[in-house]
Design an enzyme around this catalytic site. Structure first.
Site, PDB file in Angstrom:
ATOM      1  N   ARG A 101     -35.208  -1.826 -27.824  1.00  0.00           N
ATOM      2  CA  ARG A 101     -36.354  -2.181 -26.976  1.00  0.00           C
ATOM      3  C   ARG A 101     -36.042  -2.038 -25.484  1.00  0.00           C
ATOM      4  O   ARG A 101     -36.600  -2.764 -24.662  1.00  0.00           O
ATOM      5  CB  ARG A 101     -36.839  -3.609 -27.260  1.00  0.00           C
ATOM      6  CG  ARG A 101     -37.418  -3.811 -28.656  1.00  0.00           C
ATOM      7  CD  ARG A 101     -38.809  -3.199 -28.783  1.00  0.00           C
ATOM      8  NE  ARG A 101     -39.442  -3.539 -30.036  1.00  0.00           N
ATOM      9  CZ  ARG A 101     -40.400  -4.462 -30.177  1.00  0.00           C
ATOM     10  NH1 ARG A 101     -40.835  -5.127 -29.139  1.00  0.00           N
ATOM     11  NH2 ARG A 101     -40.923  -4.682 -31.346  1.00  0.00           N
TER      12      ARG A 101
ATOM     13  N   ARG B 253     -40.886  -4.597 -21.711  1.00  0.00           N
ATOM     14  CA  ARG B 253     -41.549  -5.485 -20.750  1.00  0.00           C
ATOM     15  C   ARG B 253     -40.666  -6.135 -19.709  1.00  0.00           C
ATOM     16  O   ARG B 253     -41.164  -6.697 -18.753  1.00  0.00           O
ATOM     17  CB  ARG B 253     -42.295  -6.588 -21.516  1.00  0.00           C
ATOM     18  CG  ARG B 253     -43.531  -6.061 -22.192  1.00  0.00           C
ATOM     19  CD  ARG B 253     -44.035  -7.054 -23.179  1.00  0.00           C
ATOM     20  NE  ARG B 253     -43.053  -7.242 -24.230  1.00  0.00           N
ATOM     21  CZ  ARG B 253     -43.210  -8.021 -25.277  1.00  0.00           C
ATOM     22  NH1 ARG B 253     -44.308  -8.722 -25.407  1.00  0.00           N
ATOM     23  NH2 ARG B 253     -42.274  -8.117 -26.195  1.00  0.00           N
TER      24      ARG B 253
ATOM     25  N   ARG C  45     -48.384  -0.783 -18.137  1.00  0.00           N
ATOM     26  CA  ARG C  45     -49.018  -1.597 -19.156  1.00  0.00           C
ATOM     27  C   ARG C  45     -50.384  -2.097 -18.691  1.00  0.00           C
ATOM     28  O   ARG C  45     -51.313  -2.240 -19.480  1.00  0.00           O
ATOM     29  CB  ARG C  45     -48.088  -2.772 -19.419  1.00  0.00           C
ATOM     30  CG  ARG C  45     -48.459  -3.599 -20.571  1.00  0.00           C
ATOM     31  CD  ARG C  45     -47.330  -4.577 -20.780  1.00  0.00           C
ATOM     32  NE  ARG C  45     -47.688  -5.438 -21.882  1.00  0.00           N
ATOM     33  CZ  ARG C  45     -47.715  -6.746 -21.804  1.00  0.00           C
ATOM     34  NH1 ARG C  45     -47.385  -7.354 -20.689  1.00  0.00           N
ATOM     35  NH2 ARG C  45     -48.065  -7.444 -22.849  1.00  0.00           N
TER      36      ARG C  45
ATOM     37  N   ASP D  37     -44.004   3.218 -31.522  1.00  0.00           N
ATOM     38  CA  ASP D  37     -43.913   1.999 -32.325  1.00  0.00           C
ATOM     39  C   ASP D  37     -43.805   2.362 -33.792  1.00  0.00           C
ATOM     40  O   ASP D  37     -44.296   3.409 -34.219  1.00  0.00           O
ATOM     41  CB  ASP D  37     -45.126   1.092 -32.103  1.00  0.00           C
ATOM     42  CG  ASP D  37     -44.812  -0.336 -32.529  1.00  0.00           C
ATOM     43  OD1 ASP D  37     -44.229  -1.077 -31.723  1.00  0.00           O
ATOM     44  OD2 ASP D  37     -45.119  -0.698 -33.675  1.00  0.00           O
TER      45      ASP D  37
ATOM     46  N   TYR E  27     -46.044  -5.609 -42.663  1.00  0.00           N
ATOM     47  CA  TYR E  27     -47.225  -5.669 -41.790  1.00  0.00           C
ATOM     48  C   TYR E  27     -48.485  -5.240 -42.540  1.00  0.00           C
ATOM     49  O   TYR E  27     -49.552  -5.832 -42.370  1.00  0.00           O
ATOM     50  CB  TYR E  27     -47.016  -4.797 -40.544  1.00  0.00           C
ATOM     51  CG  TYR E  27     -46.039  -5.415 -39.584  1.00  0.00           C
ATOM     52  CD1 TYR E  27     -46.423  -6.483 -38.772  1.00  0.00           C
ATOM     53  CD2 TYR E  27     -44.733  -4.961 -39.498  1.00  0.00           C
ATOM     54  CE1 TYR E  27     -45.523  -7.078 -37.911  1.00  0.00           C
ATOM     55  CE2 TYR E  27     -43.820  -5.559 -38.631  1.00  0.00           C
ATOM     56  CZ  TYR E  27     -44.219  -6.615 -37.843  1.00  0.00           C
ATOM     57  OH  TYR E  27     -43.333  -7.216 -36.987  1.00  0.00           O
TER      58      TYR E  27
END
Ligand code: CP3
Length: 341
Positions: free
Chosen positions: A25, A29, A38, A74, A151
């Site tokens: 990652r 962020r 973003r 992703d 998911y």
């Protein structure tokens, strides 16, 4: 030719001056440059715009300078291509309006034409390769079939994924059919990524550790192994199973080039369980990047001593957290470059 091939050399088990380092990652962020983009585009739009995805991929290469880049994308673009709707909701994370709950739902899931549905990922790889200018290798990735299944069935993130597990245990035939469709799609997808230019692939089994060792073999590992078998013919494969230390012995017998470990497994145990010969990757506790910089550096040096400098790739034990100061992330990388055995 790559100017910095430390990462690929470690994957091949060659001797290195120092171990390579990157962070799961790392395109994310904690970087103000990422947050700026973003604010302009929503998550899957960023994934679908090759120039934007490439820009986000190279941001950490400029700012913290790890030894490998990982494509910004992703794991959930794969179920999207398989006719499973996936949204990314602010402050919630992944959200699937119509989760898979029956054999009839599984029938609706398709094995897509990769070129048509995921061509934008291949475009992003090509743009990224140009921007990287052979400085460092590029890692492509996919979720493990089990993690994607979690998911697809649960419909959102979860602490225990018991709806997904319940589907496996009450409707095993349908569950296996879905897992096989995800596996077939993932193999096609990763092969295209290699053709488009990635230098290695990582399979993220983020939720493998939710399963018992016996269930892990049945619902996760047998599918990961199919991917490893198909991909190891054409590239280096890393398997990262969060909480999957119990499967390291089995994983080490596969054709994977490296295995990821999280921070709950010591270097000594990971070496022991994996038989001592395969390259390992990990396993700094992501929260430890909140320690003062001198502590981070000291702990990174100790971690390298414990794993050994060869057959080792320095990484976190899971993704970097959003509130990590950039200079702490940079200190983690710098510590590896300053390492002297
Ligand atoms: C389980 C999983 C997902 N995605 C991924 C996993 C496996 C790794 C892991 O366990 O962390 C993999 C992933 N997701 C992302 C990458 C990019 C490459 C990288 O820098 O490592 C990678 C390799 C970007 C992302 N994927 C996501 C973000 C944050 C989205 C944003 O707010 O912009 C990023 C940078 C969103 C995402 N995507 C996913 C979740 C659960 C979330 C929301 C939770 C969160 O916000 O961290 C699914």
């Amino acid at each position: 030719m790559l100017k910095n091939d430390l990462f690929l050399r470690a994957l091949k088990g060659e001797q290195v001056e120092r171990p390579p380092v990157w962070m799961m990652r790392q395109a994310g962020r904690y970087l103000p440059e990422f947050r700026a983009l973003r604010d302009k585009y929503d998550f899957f739009t960023r994934c679908r715009m090759p120039e934007i995805a490439a820009e986000i991929t190279v941001q950490p290469i400029r700012i913290i300078q790890p030894d490998a880049a990982i494509l910004f994308s992703d794991i959930l673009v794969v179920p999207q291509a398989m006719n499973i709707e996936v949204e990314m909701k602010e402050n919630v994370g992944p959200w699937l309006p119509k989760p898979i709950r029956s054999a009839a739902d599984v029938d609706q899931v398709i094995i897509p034409n990769i070129e048509e549905s995921l061509g934008y990922v291949m475009e992003a790889i090509k743009v990224t390769k140009e921007m990287l200018n052979n400085e460092v290798p590029l890692i492509g990735f996919a979720g493990s079939p089990w993690t994607i299944f979690c998911y697809a069935v649960e419909g959102k993130g979860s602490k225990s994924f018991d709806t997904a597990k319940g589907f496996c245990f009450s409707q095993p035939e349908a569950a296996h059919r879905l897992l096989q469709k995800i596996t077939d799609t993932t193999i096609l997808y990763l092969k295209e990524k290699v053709k488009a230019g990635v230098n290695a692939v990582q399979i993220f089994d983020s939720w493998g550790g939710m399963l018992s060792p016996v269930d892990y073999q049945e619902f996760s590992w047998q599918y990961i192994r199919q991917i490893v078998d198909a991909l190891s013919e054409i590239t280096e494969v890393i398997v990262f199973g969060k909480g999957c230390w119990f499967a390291l012995h089995e994983m080490a017998k596969s054709k994977a080039s490296a295995l990821g470990v999280d921070w709950t497994c010591s270097a000594k145990n990971a070496r022991y369980l994996s038989g001592g010969r395969i390259t390992l990757q990990g396993n700094f506790d992501p929260s430890r990047l909140l320690s003062p910089i001198p502590t981070i550096k000291k702990m990174v040096h100790e971690m390298i001593d414990e794993f050994g400098k060869d057959r080792y790739i320095v990484n976190l034990g899971h993704g970097i957290l959003p509130h990590i100061p950039v200079d702490h992330a940079k200190a983690f990388i710098d510590a590896v470059k300053e390492y002297k055995s």
